[in-house]
Design an enzyme around this catalytic site. Sequence first.
Site, PDB file in Angstrom:
ATOM      1  N   CYS A 244      39.520  48.189  32.045  1.00  9.51           N
ATOM      2  CA  CYS A 244      40.480  47.079  32.069  1.00  9.51           C
ATOM      3  C   CYS A 244      40.260  46.124  30.887  1.00  9.51           C
ATOM      4  CB  CYS A 244      40.320  46.350  33.406  1.00  9.51           C
ATOM      5  SG  CYS A 244      41.086  44.735  33.510  1.00  9.51           S
TER       6      CYS A 244
ATOM      7  N   CYS B 179      39.641  42.505  31.860  1.00 13.32           N
ATOM      8  CA  CYS B 179      38.289  42.390  32.426  1.00 13.32           C
ATOM      9  C   CYS B 179      37.263  42.263  31.306  1.00 13.32           C
ATOM     10  CB  CYS B 179      37.951  43.612  33.279  1.00 13.32           C
ATOM     11  SG  CYS B 179      39.030  43.830  34.707  1.00 13.32           S
TER      12      CYS B 179
END
Length: 106
Positions: free
Chosen positions: A23, A26
């Site tokens: 991600c 993230c």
Amino acid sequence: MEDFYDAILKNRITLVDFYATWCGPCRAMHPILENLKTLTGDKLRILKLDIDDPDNALIIGKYNIRSVPTLIFFRSGVMLWRGSGVVSAEHLAGLVEKFHAESVNA
């Protein structure tokens, strides 16, 4: 690694970062969380949980994690705040200060 439930049940503010290695947002949160730790010091414990780790499946289900990053503040087992997406260190530090002040004045 400290057990999830041991961490969130303590009377210390704990921020759980639900993330995935694949991600992009993230990965963007990583330096933000490092900055947050610098800003808040001992007032905050940060715990990172990889949503793709099968050992975390029950926790992911219990907290209905559907997107990453999802950030949840806990103290004494109580969810104080939840948000998804990239959040600034300054905003998160403001929340930590608010939660810390509430615990001192309680």
